[in-house]
Design a protein around this motif. Structure first.
Motif, PDB file in Angstrom:
ATOM      1  N   LYS A 147       0.868  -1.181   0.000  1.00  0.00           N
ATOM      2  CA  LYS A 147       0.000   0.000   0.000  1.00  0.00           C
ATOM      3  C   LYS A 147       0.900   1.224   0.000  1.00  0.00           C
ATOM      4  O   LYS A 147       1.787   1.356   0.833  1.00  0.00           O
ATOM      5  N   LEU A 148       0.659   2.108  -0.962  1.00  0.00           N
ATOM      6  CA  LEU A 148       1.395   3.360  -1.065  1.00  0.00           C
ATOM      7  C   LEU A 148       0.416   4.503  -0.826  1.00  0.00           C
ATOM      8  O   LEU A 148      -0.620   4.577  -1.482  1.00  0.00           O
ATOM      9  N   ILE A 149       0.736   5.355   0.130  1.00  0.00           N
ATOM     10  CA  ILE A 149      -0.054   6.564   0.355  1.00  0.00           C
ATOM     11  C   ILE A 149       0.829   7.733  -0.045  1.00  0.00           C
ATOM     12  O   ILE A 149       1.915   7.912   0.499  1.00  0.00           O
ATOM     13  N   ALA A 150       0.359   8.483  -1.031  1.00  0.00           N
ATOM     14  CA  ALA A 150       1.144   9.598  -1.567  1.00  0.00           C
ATOM     15  C   ALA A 150       0.222  10.781  -1.804  1.00  0.00           C
ATOM     16  O   ALA A 150      -0.593  10.751  -2.723  1.00  0.00           O
ATOM     17  N   ASP A 151       0.358  11.796  -0.968  1.00  0.00           N
ATOM     18  CA  ASP A 151      -0.429  13.023  -1.099  1.00  0.00           C
ATOM     19  C   ASP A 151      -1.916  12.711  -1.241  1.00  0.00           C
ATOM     20  O   ASP A 151      -2.537  12.297  -0.299  1.00  0.00           O
ATOM     21  N   GLU A 152      -2.479  12.871  -2.433  1.00  0.00           N
ATOM     22  CA  GLU A 152      -3.925  12.716  -2.656  1.00  0.00           C
ATOM     23  C   GLU A 152      -4.343  11.300  -3.030  1.00  0.00           C
ATOM     24  O   GLU A 152      -5.524  11.054  -3.258  1.00  0.00           O
ATOM     25  N   TRP A 153      -3.376  10.379  -3.124  1.00  0.00           N
ATOM     26  CA  TRP A 153      -3.665   9.065  -3.692  1.00  0.00           C
ATOM     27  C   TRP A 153      -3.378   7.934  -2.725  1.00  0.00           C
ATOM     28  O   TRP A 153      -2.500   8.016  -1.884  1.00  0.00           O
ATOM     29  N   ILE A 154      -4.114   6.845  -2.940  1.00  0.00           N
ATOM     30  CA  ILE A 154      -3.844   5.575  -2.283  1.00  0.00           C
ATOM     31  C   ILE A 154      -3.705   4.550  -3.396  1.00  0.00           C
ATOM     32  O   ILE A 154      -4.595   4.408  -4.245  1.00  0.00           O
ATOM     33  N   ASP A 155      -2.577   3.865  -3.414  1.00  0.00           N
ATOM     34  CA  ASP A 155      -2.311   2.837  -4.427  1.00  0.00           C
ATOM     35  C   ASP A 155      -2.082   1.503  -3.737  1.00  0.00           C
ATOM     36  O   ASP A 155      -1.279   1.417  -2.804  1.00  0.00           O
TER      37      ASP A 155
END
Length: 149
Positions: A115-123
């Motif tokens: 799980k990647l959390i980057a600013d406005e996104w969740i991937d």
């Protein structure tokens, strides 16, 4: 106390033998996820290409403005490499100190869920080890604010 320490050590070694995860694997998996986002933050198509499997597919849900119906949007490796080259070319798509947190959800000998959390996104990513290299094979993403879809 010595027995507990020895037991913990034995369990850790056994888990490494059973699941095949090494510290190096964990570092490489995390780096693949970071290469994916960092190549967009500071445009670097070569970095993106190195993180992705050639047959990677990235998906998200979207809402059709005309009908109001949800549908799936798909993106390929080729499109992501082009995106890495152009998306943040003017340096205005990310904050000065972009957020990027990588969580290893599950790691086996040759597969990982991240799980990647980057600013406005969740991937959410599936990463596979092929020929000794960890490559992103699937991505399912969403905006944190799903109304932006």
């Amino acid at each position: 106390m010595k027995k507990n320490t020895l037991l913990c050590l034995v369990l850790m070694l056994c888990s490494q033998l059973i699941f095949g995860q090494t510290k190096q694997d964990s570092l490489e998996i995390k780096q693949a996820a970071l290469d994916y986002i960092e190549s967009q933050q500071k445009p670097n198509p070569k970095q993106m290409d190195g993180a992705l499997h050639p047959r990677m597919v990235k998906r998200t849900f979207w809402k059709d403005k005309a009908t109001g119906k949800d549908y799936l949007r798909e993106t390929t490796t080729e499109t992501m490499v082009l995106l890495a080259e152009s998306y943040n070319k003017n340096g205005d798509k990310f904050p000065a100190s972009p957020k990027k947190e990588v969580f290893l959800l599950d790691v086996s000998e040759r597969t990982a869920s991240v799980k990647l959390i980057a600013d406005e996104w969740i991937d959410y990513m599936h990463i596979v080890k092929l020929n000794g290299s960890w490559k992103i094979i699937n991505v399912l993403w969403q905006f944190k604010d799903t109304k932006l879809h």
